[in-house]
Design a protein around this motif. Structure first.
Motif, mmCIF file in Angstrom:
data_model
loop_
_atom_site.group_PDB
_atom_site.id
_atom_site.type_symbol
_atom_site.label_atom_id
_atom_site.label_comp_id
_atom_site.label_asym_id
_atom_site.label_seq_id
_atom_site.Cartn_x
_atom_site.Cartn_y
_atom_site.Cartn_z
ATOM 1 N N PRO A 71 0.835 -1.209 0.000
ATOM 2 C CA PRO A 71 0.000 0.000 0.000
ATOM 3 C C PRO A 71 0.870 1.260 0.000
ATOM 4 C CG PRO A 71 -0.695 -1.534 1.738
ATOM 5 C CD PRO A 71 0.594 -2.057 1.163
ATOM 6 N N GLU A 72 0.616 2.133 -0.964
ATOM 7 C CA GLU A 72 1.400 3.362 -1.085
ATOM 8 C C GLU A 72 1.296 4.185 0.197
ATOM 9 O OE1 GLU A 72 1.628 7.305 -3.904
ATOM 10 O OE2 GLU A 72 0.900 5.427 -4.763
ATOM 11 N N GLY A 73 2.446 4.648 0.658
ATOM 12 C CA GLY A 73 2.490 5.483 1.851
ATOM 13 C C GLY A 73 2.628 4.712 3.157
ATOM 14 N N SER A 74 2.598 3.382 3.088
ATOM 15 C CA SER A 74 2.778 2.578 4.307
ATOM 16 C C SER A 74 4.265 2.526 4.667
ATOM 17 C CB SER A 74 2.243 1.158 4.095
ATOM 18 O OG SER A 74 3.018 0.466 3.124
ATOM 19 N N ALA A 75 4.554 2.223 5.915
ATOM 20 C CA ALA A 75 5.956 2.130 6.345
ATOM 21 C C ALA A 75 6.738 1.109 5.512
ATOM 22 C CB ALA A 75 6.034 1.813 7.839
ATOM 23 N N PRO A 76 6.190 -0.089 5.249
ATOM 24 C CA PRO A 76 6.941 -1.038 4.410
ATOM 25 C C PRO A 76 7.173 -0.507 2.993
ATOM 26 C CG PRO A 76 5.221 -2.189 5.615
ATOM 27 C CD PRO A 76 4.993 -0.718 5.817
ATOM 28 N N TRP A 77 6.221 0.263 2.466
ATOM 29 C CA TRP A 77 6.363 0.847 1.134
ATOM 30 C C TRP A 77 7.517 1.841 1.113
ATOM 31 C CZ3 TRP A 77 5.586 5.858 -0.848
ATOM 32 C CH2 TRP A 77 5.458 5.952 -2.245
ATOM 33 N N TYR A 78 7.592 2.717 2.137
ATOM 34 C CA TYR A 78 8.707 3.666 2.218
ATOM 35 C C TYR A 78 10.048 2.939 2.362
ATOM 36 C CZ TYR A 78 5.910 7.921 2.546
ATOM 37 O OH TYR A 78 5.076 8.976 2.270
ATOM 38 N N ARG A 79 10.079 1.881 3.173
ATOM 39 C CA ARG A 79 11.337 1.126 3.318
ATOM 40 C C ARG A 79 11.743 0.516 1.988
ATOM 41 N NH1 ARG A 79 8.897 -1.032 7.956
ATOM 42 N NH2 ARG A 79 8.746 -3.054 6.924
ATOM 43 N N ALA A 80 10.766 -0.029 1.252
ATOM 44 C CA ALA A 80 11.066 -0.624 -0.057
ATOM 45 C C ALA A 80 11.592 0.444 -1.018
ATOM 46 C CB ALA A 80 9.827 -1.312 -0.627
ATOM 47 N N LYS A 81 10.990 1.633 -1.007
ATOM 48 C CA LYS A 81 11.470 2.733 -1.857
ATOM 49 C C LYS A 81 12.908 3.098 -1.493
ATOM 50 C CE LYS A 81 8.143 4.670 -4.475
ATOM 51 N NZ LYS A 81 8.273 5.111 -5.852
ATOM 52 N N LEU A 101 14.352 9.251 -6.026
ATOM 53 C CA LEU A 101 14.320 10.025 -4.790
ATOM 54 C C LEU A 101 13.668 11.387 -5.010
ATOM 55 C CD1 LEU A 101 14.977 10.352 -1.820
ATOM 56 C CD2 LEU A 101 17.307 11.003 -2.454
ATOM 57 N N GLU A 102 13.996 12.054 -6.089
ATOM 58 C CA GLU A 102 13.409 13.370 -6.371
ATOM 59 C C GLU A 102 11.899 13.275 -6.561
ATOM 60 O OE1 GLU A 102 15.743 14.735 -9.690
ATOM 61 O OE2 GLU A 102 17.403 15.362 -8.391
ATOM 62 N N HIS A 115 12.079 9.380 11.240
ATOM 63 C CA HIS A 115 13.167 8.391 11.139
ATOM 64 C C HIS A 115 13.506 8.082 9.682
ATOM 65 C CE1 HIS A 115 15.723 4.984 11.943
ATOM 66 N NE2 HIS A 115 14.948 4.223 11.191
ATOM 67 N N LEU A 116 12.494 7.808 8.890
ATOM 68 C CA LEU A 116 12.751 7.484 7.487
ATOM 69 C C LEU A 116 13.242 8.708 6.724
ATOM 70 C CD1 LEU A 116 9.853 5.028 6.676
ATOM 71 C CD2 LEU A 116 12.289 4.540 6.576
ATOM 72 N N ARG A 117 12.723 9.898 7.062
ATOM 73 C CA ARG A 117 13.179 11.118 6.399
ATOM 74 C C ARG A 117 14.689 11.298 6.591
ATOM 75 N NH1 ARG A 117 9.208 14.189 7.536
ATOM 76 N NH2 ARG A 117 9.862 14.652 9.661
ATOM 77 N N GLU A 118 15.181 10.989 7.798
ATOM 78 C CA GLU A 118 16.631 11.062 8.052
ATOM 79 C C GLU A 118 17.387 10.082 7.170
ATOM 80 O OE1 GLU A 118 17.570 10.590 12.200
ATOM 81 O OE2 GLU A 118 16.122 12.132 12.790
ATOM 82 N N ARG A 119 16.857 8.883 7.025
ATOM 83 C CA ARG A 119 17.529 7.889 6.181
ATOM 84 C C ARG A 119 17.511 8.295 4.707
ATOM 85 N NH1 ARG A 119 15.649 2.132 7.307
ATOM 86 N NH2 ARG A 119 17.387 1.711 5.940
ATOM 87 N N PHE A 120 16.384 8.884 4.259
ATOM 88 C CA PHE A 120 16.333 9.383 2.880
ATOM 89 C C PHE A 120 17.343 10.514 2.684
ATOM 90 C CE2 PHE A 120 12.077 7.330 2.576
ATOM 91 C CZ PHE A 120 12.257 6.670 1.373
ATOM 92 N N GLN A 121 17.488 11.381 3.685
ATOM 93 C CA GLN A 121 18.462 12.474 3.582
ATOM 94 C C GLN A 121 19.883 11.922 3.520
ATOM 95 O OE1 GLN A 121 17.947 15.815 3.030
ATOM 96 N NE2 GLN A 121 20.148 15.711 2.665
ATOM 97 N N GLN A 122 20.170 10.897 4.313
ATOM 98 C CA GLN A 122 21.494 10.266 4.254
ATOM 99 C C GLN A 122 21.739 9.704 2.860
ATOM 100 O OE1 GLN A 122 21.217 7.388 7.397
ATOM 101 N NE2 GLN A 122 21.701 8.848 9.012
#
Length: 133
Positions: A71-81, A101-102, A115-122
């Motif tokens: 499901p788009e926007g779910s935590a597992p979806w963000y991790r997969a992205k 990413l853009e 938490h995920l936003r920090e990982r995306f920034q890294q």
């Protein structure tokens, strides 16, 4: 149950960095995945194990499939992205990783929370460092 035990064992091998047993963990997870093809937990761990084994194209294929099936926007979806972007970067597909990413930053500026936003920034920082070389 067998799934929980195998997943726990694979997580331990992945986090301990025991490369000699990582191949065995991958084999076990691949077998488990055949028996439970729709289980995203199994697929995510297989993808992470592939990354650890430097099989970035195989990892990208798994994470791409997860992105399309979760499901788009779910935590597992963000991790997969996130893991798909990492796999692309490590495979040398910098432009593809950057575009993904853009687009994600435009369509989902919250990036899954703090938490995920920090990982995306890294990961953005890693992409910029890779581009500067």
């Amino acid at each position: 149950d067998k799934i929980d035990w195998t997943l726990a064992l694979a997580r331990v091998e992945l986090h301990l960095g025991n490369d000699s047993q990582l191949a065995e963990a991958i084999r076990g997870l691949e077998e488990l995945r055949k028996d439970h093809p729709g289980d995203a937990r199994i697929a995510e761990l297989v993808g992470l194990c592939y990354m650890r084994s430097q099989r970035y194209d195989s990892a990208a294929n798994i994470f791409r499939t997860l992105v399309h099936g979760l499901p788009e926007g779910s935590a597992p979806w963000y991790r997969a992205k996130l893991n798909l972007i990492v796999a692309f970067r490590r495979a040398g597909q910098i432009d593809q990783a950057r575009r993904l990413l853009e687009a994600l930053e435009i369509l989902h500026p919250d990036l899954g929370g703090e938490h995920l936003r920090e990982r995306f920034q890294q990961e953005r920082d890693s992409l910029l460092a890779t581009s500067a070389r």
